[in-house]
Write a protein that holds these residues in place. Structure first.
Motif, short mmCIF file in Angstrom:
data_model
loop_
_atom_site.label_atom_id
_atom_site.label_comp_id
_atom_site.label_asym_id
_atom_site.label_seq_id
_atom_site.Cartn_x
_atom_site.Cartn_y
_atom_site.Cartn_z
N CYS A 1 0.88 -1.19 0.00
CA CYS A 1 0.00 0.00 0.00
C CYS A 1 0.90 1.22 0.00
N GLU A 2 0.41 2.29 -0.63
CA GLU A 2 1.24 3.51 -0.67
C GLU A 2 1.11 4.35 0.59
N SER A 3 -0.02 4.23 1.30
CA SER A 3 -0.11 4.98 2.56
C SER A 3 -0.94 4.18 3.56
N LEU A 4 -0.77 4.53 4.82
CA LEU A 4 -1.37 3.75 5.90
C LEU A 4 -2.71 4.35 6.35
N ALA B 1 -9.86 11.44 10.25
CA ALA B 1 -9.66 10.72 11.52
C ALA B 1 -9.11 9.31 11.30
N ILE B 2 -9.34 8.73 10.12
CA ILE B 2 -8.81 7.38 9.86
C ILE B 2 -7.63 7.41 8.89
N HIS B 3 -7.23 8.60 8.50
CA HIS B 3 -6.11 8.78 7.57
C HIS B 3 -6.33 8.04 6.25
N VAL C 1 3.58 -0.94 3.86
CA VAL C 1 3.41 0.40 3.29
C VAL C 1 4.74 0.84 2.68
N THR C 2 4.70 1.20 1.40
CA THR C 2 5.91 1.62 0.70
C THR C 2 5.51 2.41 -0.56
N THR C 3 6.41 3.29 -0.99
CA THR C 3 6.17 3.96 -2.27
C THR C 3 7.16 3.44 -3.32
N ASN C 4 7.94 2.45 -2.93
CA ASN C 4 8.94 1.89 -3.84
C ASN C 4 8.30 0.77 -4.68
N HIS C 5 8.09 1.06 -5.95
CA HIS C 5 7.38 0.08 -6.78
C HIS C 5 8.29 -1.02 -7.33
#
Ligand code: SF4
Length: 482
Positions: A62-65, A182-184, A75-79
Motif C-alpha cells: 500500500c502507498e499509505s497507511l 480521523a482514519i487517515h 506500506v511503501t512507495t517503492n514500486h
C-alpha cells in the motif's frame, strides 16, 4: 430489549467472523508439511476435474497507511517491490503445479491485499498470464479484484477486463471528509464515482463497495450522507462492516483518538439506521454484513440457499479447494487449513529455499466438520438443522446459549433446529458462536465466560475475509458485534 444497557453490554464483545471453523487462533502454530502436501494431493484429485479450484492471491503493498486497518500489508512507495514479489509468487505457484501433476481447472481468482492496484497493469497482466499458462479456465469462472478508488486507473480496468475480470470491490469505508481525516484515508467521493464509472465503461458487470460503521467521528448524519452517496452510484453489492477497535492487535489503531469512537449504543444505532437506508435504496440484507441488489448473483444464491462462505467472504462459487498464494495467504482444503508466513522476510526465505511457506494450520476432526456445517448454515442460510448424532455436545454447549438467545428474541428454536429472527440478524455471529466448541471450551477453561476470548482469540492476529488478514480496509475477523 436491544436498547437496554445490559443487552448492549452482553453483545458488545468481540466475536469471530467465522470465515473458517475452527477459527485461526485454534490452529496449530506449526503445520505438519508432509501431511499438508498429502491433504492437498487428495483434495486436488477429488475436486479438480469437476468443480475446479479457487485461487486467492495476496498482494500486500500500500502507498499509505489507513490507521484503522487490520490488514496484512506493507506500506511503501517503492514500486520495485512488485517484480520481486511476483517472482516469489511464480515460484510458489510452480511448487503447487508440481504437486498437482496435471493442469488445474481454475474456477475462481481473487486478488486481495493490501492494495492490488498498487501493482502496475503490466505486472497484473504478468501475474494472471502466468497463473493461466497451462491451466484450464472453468466455463463458469469468476475473477475479481479489490481496487483502491484513489489509484485504480482506466488502464488497470481495461487490462483486468481483458484478462477475464468482471467484478471489482472498492474500499469506500466512509465518504465524510472529517471521518476520512480521523482514519487517515483521504478519498473524495469524486474518486469513487470516477473509479465506479470507469469500471462499468471497461465492461465490469459487478462493482462492490465496502463501508464501515463505528468509525471515529461517524454520526447518523455523516453516515446517512455516505450511504446516500454510495447508493447513488448503484454498486451491485455492499459490505457494511462493523469497525473493530482492537489496538492491542493492530498497532496503527493506537493512533485513533478513542474519544472520537461511538459508544456501543451509538454503534448499534448506526448499524440499524445504515441497514434502513440501504434497504430504502433497494438493497437486500444477506447473511453477515452484506447487502445486494435484486440483480446481484449473491442475492440469488441467498434466496436459493446456494450461498457459500470461505476466507474470501460470501461467494456463489464452491470449488472444494481454495489455494492461497503470497504472504499470509490462507488455503482451505475442506479437510484442512494452512496459512503462509505472515512476514515478507519469512515468506521470501521459504520460497527462495524452494519450500512451501505454510506455517500454521489445522486438520479437521469429525466433530469439527459437523459444527463447521452448522456455522456455515447459519452464516449462509440463517438457519440450521441439528445433527442429533452429536446431541450430547449440542446439549452441553450449544443449546444453553441458544435458549438464552431465544429469550432475547434473536432466534426461533425447537428440537430440530434453530432459525434467526429479523431482530437476530445483527447478532448472527453470536448465534454461530453457540456452535464454536473450540471457543466455548477455551472460555470455560479460562473461566472467561463473557470476558474477551483470552489468548486464543485476541492475543493472536486477526484474520479476516479474503484468504488473508483482511485487506483493502476490511476490519479484522474478530469484530465487535455491534
Ligand atoms: S485500508 Fe487498504 S489501503 Fe489502507 S492500509 Fe489497509 S490495505 Fe492498505
Amino acid at each position: 430489549m436491544q436498547g437496554n444497557p445490559a443487552f448492549l453490554q452482553k453483545f458488545n464483545q468481540p466475536v469471530p467472523r467465522y470465515t473458517s471453523y475452527p477459527t485461526v487462533p485454534f490452529w496449530k502454530d506449526v503445520i505438519d508439511i508432509p501431511q499438508w502436501k498429502q491433504a492437498f494431493h487428495n483434495q486436488f484429485s477429488a475436486c479438480n476435474e469437476q468443480e475446479g479450484i479457487s485461487l486467492y492471491i495476496h498482494l500486500p503493498f500500500c502507498e499509505s497507511l489507513c490507521i484503522y486497518c487490520g490488514c496484512n500489508k506493507k506500506v511503501t512507495t517503492n514500486h520495485h517491490v512488485e517484480s520481486v514479489y511476483l517472482q516469489a509468487l511464480f515460484s510458489e505457484w510452480n511448487m503447487y503445479l508440481e504437486m498437482m501433476g496435471r493442469p488445474p481447472l481454475i474456477r475462481e481468482i481473487h486478488l486481495g491485499g493490501g492494495t492490488p492496484t498498487f501493482f502496475s497493469p503490466e505486472n497484473l497482466e504478468r501475474l494472471i498470464s502466468r497463473l493461466l499458462e497451462g491451466a484450464v479456465v472453468h466455463p463458469d469462472h469468476s475473477f475479481s479484484i479489490e481496487g483502491h478508488p484513489n489509484n485504480t486507473t482506466k488502464e488497470h480496468l481495461d487490462t483486468l477486463y481483458g484478462l477475464g475480470f468482471r467484478r471489482i470491490s472498492y474500499g469506500v469505508q466512509d465518504l465524510d471528509p472529517e471521518v476520512q481525516k480521523a482514519i487517515h484515508r483521504l478519498q473524495p467521493f469524486e474518486n469513487v464515482r470516477r473509479a465506479t464509472e470507469e469500471a462499468r465503461d471497461s465492461g465490469f458487470t459487478a462493482v462492490n463497495f465496502d463501508l464501515i460503521y463505528g468509525l471515529p467521528l461517524q454520526t447518523q448524519e455523516r453516515l446517512e450522507r455516505t450511504i446516500r452517496q454510495a447508493v447513488s452510484l448503484q454498486p451491485d453489492r455492499l459490505a457494511f462492516y462493523s469497525y473493530a477497535h482492537t489496538p492491542w492487535m493492530n498497532c496503527s489503531q493506537r493512533l485513533i483518538n478513542e474519544t472520537y469512537l461511538p459508544s456501543a449504543e451509538q454503534k448499534l444505532a448506526l448499524y440499524e439506521s445504515g441497514k434502513r437506508w440501504l434497504t430504502e435504496g433497494g438493497y437486500h440484507n444477506i447473511g453477515m454484513d452484506h447487502f445486494a441488489l435484486d440483480s446481484d448473483e449473491l442475492y440469488a444464491a441467498w434466496r436459493n440457499n446456494t450461498l457459500h462462505r470461505n476466507f474470501m467472504g460470501y461467494t456463489t462459487q464452491h470449488s472444494g479447494m481454495l489455494l492461497g498464494l503470497g504472504v499470509s495467504s490462507i488455503s482451505d482444503l475442506g479437510s484442512a487449513f494452512a496459512q503462509n508466513d505472515k512476514t515478507l522476510g519469512g515468506y521470501y526465505q521459504s520460497i527462495n529455499s524452494r519450500e512451501l511457506a505454510v506455517r500454521k494450520g489445522y486438520f479437521l476432526t469429525g466433530e469439527d466438520r459437523v459444527f463447521r456445517r452448522h456455522i456455515l448454515d447459519i452464516t449462509c442460510k440463517g438457519a440450521t438443522m441439528f445433527d442429533m448424532t452429536w446431541s450430547a455436545l449440542l446439549e452441553e454447549w450449544t443449546l444453553p446459549l441458544l435458549r438464552e438467545y431465544e429469550k432475547d428474541g434473536l432466534v426461533y428454536l425447537d428440537e430440530k433446529g434453530v432459525v434467526l429472527t429479523e431482530a437476530g440478524k445483527p447478532f448472527l455471529r453470536h448465534v454461530c458462536k453457540a456452535f464454536d466448541l473450540h471457543l466455548l471450551r477455551d472460555e470455560k477453561i479460562r473461566g472467561a465466560g463473557i470476558q474477551r476470548c483470552g489468548k486464543s482469540a485476541l492475543n493472536d492476529e486477526a484474520i479476516g475475509e479474503k484468504g488473508s488478514d483482511p485487506g483493502e480496509g476490511r476490519p479484522p475477523q474478530f469484530s465487535n458485534a455491534i
